[in-house]
Design an enzyme around this catalytic site. Sequence first.
Site, PDB file in Angstrom:
ATOM      1  N   PRO A  39     -14.565   7.669  48.751  1.00  5.11           N
ATOM      2  CA  PRO A  39     -15.925   7.963  49.210  1.00  5.11           C
ATOM      3  C   PRO A  39     -16.100   9.364  49.796  1.00  5.11           C
ATOM      4  CG  PRO A  39     -14.833   6.476  50.729  1.00  5.11           C
ATOM      5  CD  PRO A  39     -13.956   6.568  49.508  1.00  5.11           C
ATOM      6  N   ASN A  40     -17.236   9.925  49.462  1.00  9.44           N
ATOM      7  CA  ASN A  40     -17.687  11.232  49.950  1.00  9.44           C
ATOM      8  C   ASN A  40     -16.980  12.423  49.296  1.00  9.44           C
ATOM      9  OD1 ASN A  40     -19.580  10.124  51.907  1.00  9.44           O
ATOM     10  ND2 ASN A  40     -17.762   9.494  53.068  1.00  9.44           N
ATOM     11  N   ARG A  84     -19.382  19.408  51.315  1.00 10.16           N
ATOM     12  CA  ARG A  84     -19.057  18.561  52.455  1.00 10.16           C
ATOM     13  C   ARG A  84     -18.085  19.284  53.385  1.00 10.16           C
ATOM     14  NH1 ARG A  84     -14.793  13.538  52.295  1.00 10.16           N
ATOM     15  NH2 ARG A  84     -15.164  12.854  54.428  1.00 10.16           N
ATOM     16  N   TYR A 106     -12.685  20.844  54.102  1.00  6.45           N
ATOM     17  CA  TYR A 106     -12.304  20.434  52.742  1.00  6.45           C
ATOM     18  C   TYR A 106     -12.360  21.561  51.719  1.00  6.45           C
ATOM     19  CZ  TYR A 106     -12.713  15.838  54.886  1.00  6.45           C
ATOM     20  OH  TYR A 106     -12.544  14.756  55.710  1.00  6.45           O
ATOM     21  N   ASN A 111      -6.577   9.595  46.436  1.00  5.36           N
ATOM     22  CA  ASN A 111      -7.156  10.004  47.716  1.00  5.36           C
ATOM     23  C   ASN A 111      -8.208   8.957  48.043  1.00  5.36           C
ATOM     24  OD1 ASN A 111      -8.374  11.100  49.932  1.00  5.36           O
ATOM     25  ND2 ASN A 111      -8.525  13.175  49.119  1.00  5.36           N
ATOM     26  N   ALA A 139     -11.807   7.806  53.425  1.00  5.50           N
ATOM     27  CA  ALA A 139     -11.888   7.007  54.653  1.00  5.50           C
ATOM     28  C   ALA A 139     -11.290   5.603  54.478  1.00  5.50           C
ATOM     29  CB  ALA A 139     -13.334   6.908  55.128  1.00  5.50           C
ATOM     30  N   HIS A 146      -7.837   4.519  55.869  1.00  5.63           N
ATOM     31  CA  HIS A 146      -7.536   4.229  57.261  1.00  5.63           C
ATOM     32  C   HIS A 146      -7.799   2.781  57.677  1.00  5.63           C
ATOM     33  CE1 HIS A 146      -7.068   8.500  57.291  1.00  5.63           C
ATOM     34  NE2 HIS A 146      -8.357   8.720  57.074  1.00  5.63           N
ATOM     35  N   ASP A 170      -3.958  -4.040  49.482  1.00  2.56           N
ATOM     36  CA  ASP A 170      -3.501  -5.083  48.557  1.00  2.56           C
ATOM     37  C   ASP A 170      -3.456  -4.572  47.118  1.00  2.56           C
ATOM     38  OD1 ASP A 170      -3.035  -7.053  50.429  1.00  2.56           O
ATOM     39  OD2 ASP A 170      -4.988  -8.006  50.202  1.00  2.56           O
ATOM     40  N   GLU A 177       0.002   9.535  47.308  1.00  3.78           N
ATOM     41  CA  GLU A 177      -1.156   9.609  48.210  1.00  3.78           C
ATOM     42  C   GLU A 177      -1.471  11.082  48.482  1.00  3.78           C
ATOM     43  OE1 GLU A 177      -0.483   7.566  51.898  1.00  3.78           O
ATOM     44  OE2 GLU A 177      -2.379   8.255  52.782  1.00  3.78           O
ATOM     45  N   HIS A 192      -4.240  13.872  50.428  1.00  8.17           N
ATOM     46  CA  HIS A 192      -5.385  14.211  51.283  1.00  8.17           C
ATOM     47  C   HIS A 192      -5.532  15.720  51.291  1.00  8.17           C
ATOM     48  CE1 HIS A 192      -5.621  10.122  52.658  1.00  8.17           C
ATOM     49  NE2 HIS A 192      -4.301  10.145  52.804  1.00  8.17           N
ATOM     50  N   SER A 242      -7.213  17.513  53.628  1.00  4.93           N
ATOM     51  CA  SER A 242      -6.849  17.881  55.005  1.00  4.93           C
ATOM     52  C   SER A 242      -5.573  17.125  55.367  1.00  4.93           C
ATOM     53  CB  SER A 242      -7.978  17.492  55.966  1.00  4.93           C
ATOM     54  OG  SER A 242      -8.108  16.075  56.021  1.00  4.93           O
ATOM     55  N   ARG A 259      -5.578  15.651  62.604  1.00  6.15           N
ATOM     56  CA  ARG A 259      -6.981  15.725  63.006  1.00  6.15           C
ATOM     57  C   ARG A 259      -7.211  14.936  64.293  1.00  6.15           C
ATOM     58  NH1 ARG A 259     -10.496  15.204  57.597  1.00  6.15           N
ATOM     59  NH2 ARG A 259     -12.167  15.329  59.155  1.00  6.15           N
TER      60      ARG A 259
END
Length: 142
Positions: free
Chosen positions: A9-10, A17, A22, A73, A76, A79, A86, A97, A99, A101, A106
């Site tokens: 998302p985002n 953004r 980012y 990625n 959110a 987290h 699952d 994985e 990211h 940032s 952070r």
Amino acid sequence: MRVLVLNGPNLGRLGRRQPEIYGSTTHAELADLCVGWGAGLGLEVEVRQTNHEGEMLDWLNAAADDGAPVVLNAAAWTHYSYAILDACAQLTAPLVEVHISDPRQRPEDFRHHSVVTPYAVEVVAGHGVDGYRIALERVAGG
Ligand code: DQA
């Protein structure tokens, strides 16, 4: 080898953004970069982004069925989503994985935990969009 790069998302608003966090690369530019980096590594890369958790779960479930490596990625969802956890747990091919940032550096405590990390062969964080290149190199390296 076919590799899925899945963005949560985002991330569709990359470039607009919070560019101070980012960067200025758009999602379309990131997708082109990933396809190019993949081609250089002998990988057939498909990049997708969704703001809908169910759609991401469908993609991860299909990757589990196909035995396809995944660069994820989860943004959110990383987290807090046990559904994403699952789905990652079912993958058999390598999961990297990524990211843009470094969430662990952070200030928000909620970013310091990842449900994805236990299932990832590697976590690449804090390298900007170049992290996707590093992740694809990891997938290509086996
Ligand atoms: C992110 C970090 C997450 O904490 C955040 O929710 C994102 C993007 C990153 O790429 O740095 O949406 O995954």
